[in-house]
Design a protein around this motif. Structure first.
Motif, PDB file in Angstrom:
ATOM      1  N   SER A 169      33.179 -30.254 -14.504  1.00 37.75           N
ATOM      2  CA  SER A 169      32.907 -30.132 -13.071  1.00 37.75           C
ATOM      3  C   SER A 169      31.452 -30.487 -12.774  1.00 37.75           C
ATOM      4  O   SER A 169      30.530 -29.874 -13.318  1.00 37.75           O
ATOM      5  N   LYS A 225      34.711 -31.236  -9.080  1.00 40.57           N
ATOM      6  CA  LYS A 225      33.562 -30.459  -8.589  1.00 40.57           C
ATOM      7  C   LYS A 225      34.102 -29.182  -7.959  1.00 40.57           C
ATOM      8  O   LYS A 225      35.117 -29.200  -7.270  1.00 40.57           O
ATOM      9  N   SER A 226      33.415 -28.083  -8.178  1.00 42.08           N
ATOM     10  CA  SER A 226      33.937 -26.803  -7.674  1.00 42.08           C
ATOM     11  C   SER A 226      33.891 -26.718  -6.165  1.00 42.08           C
ATOM     12  O   SER A 226      32.971 -27.249  -5.529  1.00 42.08           O
ATOM     13  N   ASN A 267      35.553 -20.698 -12.112  1.00 47.03           N
ATOM     14  CA  ASN A 267      34.194 -20.447 -12.570  1.00 47.03           C
ATOM     15  C   ASN A 267      33.785 -19.118 -11.951  1.00 47.03           C
ATOM     16  O   ASN A 267      33.396 -19.051 -10.793  1.00 47.03           O
ATOM     17  N   LYS A 316      36.153 -20.175 -16.818  1.00 46.93           N
ATOM     18  CA  LYS A 316      34.841 -20.620 -17.291  1.00 46.93           C
ATOM     19  C   LYS A 316      33.897 -19.429 -17.137  1.00 46.93           C
ATOM     20  O   LYS A 316      33.690 -18.948 -16.015  1.00 46.93           O
ATOM     21  N   SER A 342      21.196 -29.635 -19.644  1.00 45.21           N
ATOM     22  CA  SER A 342      21.142 -28.920 -20.926  1.00 45.21           C
ATOM     23  C   SER A 342      20.399 -29.736 -21.976  1.00 45.21           C
ATOM     24  O   SER A 342      20.206 -30.946 -21.830  1.00 45.21           O
ATOM     25  N   THR A 377      31.707 -26.158 -23.741  1.00 44.52           N
ATOM     26  CA  THR A 377      30.815 -26.873 -22.821  1.00 44.52           C
ATOM     27  C   THR A 377      29.409 -26.311 -22.935  1.00 44.52           C
ATOM     28  O   THR A 377      29.234 -25.122 -23.206  1.00 44.52           O
ATOM     29  N   GLY A 380      25.563 -28.561 -23.778  1.00 46.77           N
ATOM     30  CA  GLY A 380      24.786 -29.202 -24.845  1.00 46.77           C
ATOM     31  C   GLY A 380      25.550 -30.225 -25.656  1.00 46.77           C
ATOM     32  O   GLY A 380      25.083 -30.642 -26.712  1.00 46.77           O
ATOM     33  N   ALA A 386      28.804 -32.689 -18.902  1.00 47.34           N
ATOM     34  CA  ALA A 386      28.208 -32.966 -17.591  1.00 47.34           C
ATOM     35  C   ALA A 386      26.849 -33.655 -17.770  1.00 47.34           C
ATOM     36  O   ALA A 386      26.665 -34.797 -17.355  1.00 47.34           O
ATOM     37  N   THR A 387      25.904 -32.976 -18.441  1.00 45.44           N
ATOM     38  CA  THR A 387      24.557 -33.549 -18.588  1.00 45.44           C
ATOM     39  C   THR A 387      24.602 -34.965 -19.174  1.00 45.44           C
ATOM     40  O   THR A 387      23.894 -35.863 -18.694  1.00 45.44           O
ATOM     41  N   TYR A 436      25.162 -37.442 -16.533  1.00 43.42           N
ATOM     42  CA  TYR A 436      23.988 -37.682 -15.688  1.00 43.42           C
ATOM     43  C   TYR A 436      22.962 -38.548 -16.422  1.00 43.42           C
ATOM     44  O   TYR A 436      22.302 -39.394 -15.834  1.00 43.42           O
TER      45      TYR A 436
HETATM   46  C1  LIG Z   1      24.238 -31.211 -11.488  1.00 43.42           C
HETATM   47  C2  LIG Z   1      25.343 -30.333 -12.043  1.00 43.42           C
HETATM   48  C3  LIG Z   1      26.348 -29.894 -11.207  1.00 43.42           C
HETATM   49  C4  LIG Z   1      27.351 -29.034 -11.677  1.00 43.42           C
HETATM   50  N1  LIG Z   1      28.338 -28.591 -10.836  1.00 43.42           N
HETATM   51  C5  LIG Z   1      29.271 -27.721 -11.311  1.00 43.42           C
HETATM   52  C6  LIG Z   1      30.301 -27.250 -10.476  1.00 43.42           C
HETATM   53  O1  LIG Z   1      30.447 -27.613  -9.313  1.00 43.42           O
HETATM   54  N2  LIG Z   1      31.175 -26.344 -10.987  1.00 43.42           N
HETATM   55  C7  LIG Z   1      31.107 -25.910 -12.283  1.00 43.42           C
HETATM   56  O2  LIG Z   1      31.940 -25.096 -12.708  1.00 43.42           O
HETATM   57  N3  LIG Z   1      30.146 -26.374 -13.114  1.00 43.42           N
HETATM   58  C8  LIG Z   1      29.243 -27.254 -12.663  1.00 43.42           C
HETATM   59  N4  LIG Z   1      28.267 -27.715 -13.505  1.00 43.42           N
HETATM   60  C9  LIG Z   1      28.248 -27.226 -14.892  1.00 43.42           C
HETATM   61  C10 LIG Z   1      28.880 -28.226 -15.854  1.00 43.42           C
HETATM   62  O3  LIG Z   1      30.269 -28.385 -15.556  1.00 43.42           O
HETATM   63  C11 LIG Z   1      28.733 -27.760 -17.316  1.00 43.42           C
HETATM   64  O4  LIG Z   1      29.503 -26.605 -17.553  1.00 43.42           O
HETATM   65  C12 LIG Z   1      27.302 -27.441 -17.692  1.00 43.42           C
HETATM   66  O5  LIG Z   1      26.400 -28.355 -17.119  1.00 43.42           O
HETATM   67  C13 LIG Z   1      27.130 -27.474 -19.194  1.00 43.42           C
HETATM   68  O6  LIG Z   1      27.533 -28.705 -19.739  1.00 43.42           O
HETATM   69  P1  LIG Z   1      26.451 -29.863 -20.115  1.00 43.42           P
HETATM   70  O7  LIG Z   1      25.563 -29.304 -21.161  1.00 43.42           O
HETATM   71  O8  LIG Z   1      27.289 -31.005 -20.592  1.00 43.42           O
HETATM   72  O9  LIG Z   1      25.706 -30.182 -18.868  1.00 43.42           O
HETATM   73  C14 LIG Z   1      27.303 -28.616 -13.047  1.00 43.42           C
HETATM   74  C15 LIG Z   1      26.296 -29.101 -13.894  1.00 43.42           C
HETATM   75  C16 LIG Z   1      25.325 -29.956 -13.416  1.00 43.42           C
HETATM   76  C17 LIG Z   1      24.251 -30.447 -14.363  1.00 43.42           C
END
Ligand SMILES: Cc1cc2nc3c(=O)[nH]c(=O)nc-3n(C[C@H](O)[C@H](O)[C@H](O)COP(=O)(O)O)c2cc1C
Length: 327
Positions: free
Chosen positions: A21, A45-46, A132, A169, A216, A242, A244, A265-266, A269
């Motif tokens: 998300s 996206k949530s 979440n 989550k 992360s 999820t 890192g 997610a990261t 980006y």
């Molecule tokens: C900019 C951004 C927006 C996010 N939006 C949501 C969201 O809307 N809902 C959600 O449950 N997690 C959201 N997350 C969390 C990610 O889904 C993920 O659980 C978290 O970033 C850890 O994973 P990563 O290390 O790959 O970033 C978001 C993360 C980022 C960086």
């Protein structure tokens, strides 16, 4: 033939890499991009309870609906319907165009105002729901039992409202972590470990509190590996890792610890959708090099299943390192 397919939430995914998300799953176009890059599924996206409230009245984000007058309730209802409709359209269109499982996501902290929305999500055609549940245990008068009860109430209400599989989550700030996670796994279909809070930072020039890095670091995945490894032999449903997970090696590590799937997610980006393709390629190459045909052949191979007492196991590792015995 190397087969990356895996079951998650009762669905068959072509790859264990899920686009988590984030803004990368906020539109149909992006969801299709994730599918084309090889994502096994997307978590949209949530839809945020707080976000909706914020649009109505920025001053009252913590008051929830019961504090509104009749007129305000009307505005709240209208705004909520509006947001809800857009989200349901996203589910419907993403399902039509992406060709991979679409998991809706609700960001919540109470068990009332959004429960009906779970029904609508089901009607719109989502394959599953990820909750979440965002309860920071920051109230000094709230005990661990009060907090865990809130989780159970939320899950119970959603489970009553929809027949869709539900993933939870959650964060890692719990007393009796293993016991509570196992209880949660009996009430749901999957645990997503872990929710990552956006931590605060302090600006010493402006003397203000702001938010820290939203992205992360790979080192943060160690915490996830530990708890996936500890919980794998004990939880009832699926496990999604999820936080890192930035490259193919991290995908392999989390599967070896016992995750069924990973969510990223990261990495999206930082590197764009192509990172999913590279993760899948790496996984496939690693499986071929190690003579594994299916994910199930090695998933959980390095969980803590063999450790009778994981705490003792971890302590032994600690002693080995700090006493110099491991060098
Ligand atoms: C900019 C951004 C927006 C996010 N939006 C949501 C969201 O809307 N809902 C959600 O449950 N997690 C959201 N997350 C969390 C990610 O889904 C993920 O659980 C978290 O970033 C850890 O994973 P990563 O290390 O790959 O970033 C978001 C993360 C980022 C960086």
């Amino acid at each position: 033939m190397t087969d990356l397919s895996i079951k998650y939430l009762g669905l068959t995914l072509s790859s264990p890499v899920i686009a988590g998300s984030s803004d990368f799953t906020a539109s149909v176009k992006q969801v299709v991009e994730m599918a084309n890059a090889g994502a096994g599924a997307v978590v949209l996206k949530s839809v945020f309870e707080e976000q909706i409230l914020m649009e109505i009245d920025a001053q009252r984000t913590n008051n929830m609906f019961e504090s509104y007058t009749d007129n305000e309730n009307h505005v709240a209802f209208y705004t909520r319907q509006h947001e809800v409709q857009a989200y349901l359209d996203l589910i419907r269109d993403a399902k039509k165009q992406a060709g991979i499982p679409v998991i809706a996501s609700i960001h919540c902290s109470t068990n009332d105002s959004w429960v009906d929305f779970a029904k609508e999500i089901e009607k719109a055609g989502a394959d599953a729901i990820e909750l979440n549940i965002f309860i920071l245990p920051s109230h000094v008068n709230e005990t661990d039992l009060m907090i865990t009860d809130r989780y159970m109430d939320i899950i119970g209400s959603v489970k009553k409202s929809t027949r869709l599989p539900v993933a939870l989550k959650v964060h890692h700030y719990f007393t009796g972590m293993s016991n509570f996670m196992v209880n949660l796994s009996w009430q749901s279909n999957a645990l997503v470990l872990f929710n990552r809070f956006f931590n605060p930072d302090i600006n010493i020039d402006t003397m203000t509190i702001g938010s820290g890095d939203n992205f992360s670091q790979p080192s943060e995945n160690g915490l996830v590996l530990r708890w996936i490894g500890i919980l794998r032999p004990h939880v009832k449903g699926d496990l999604a890792a999820t936080t890192g997970i930035h490259d193919g090696a991290a995908v392999v590590k989390n599967l070896l610890a016992g995750a069924d799937v990973v969510q990223i997610a990261t990495a999206l980006y930082k590197s764009g959708p192509g990172v999913i393709t590279r993760m899948n390629d790496f996984l496939k190459d690693w499986m071929q090099a190690n003579n594994y045909q299916k994910i199930q052949d090695f998933r959980g191979k390095l969980s803590y299943a063999g450790a009778k007492n994981p705490a003792l196991y971890e302590r032994a590792q600690f002693m080995k390192y700090f006493s110099g015995l491991g060098r």
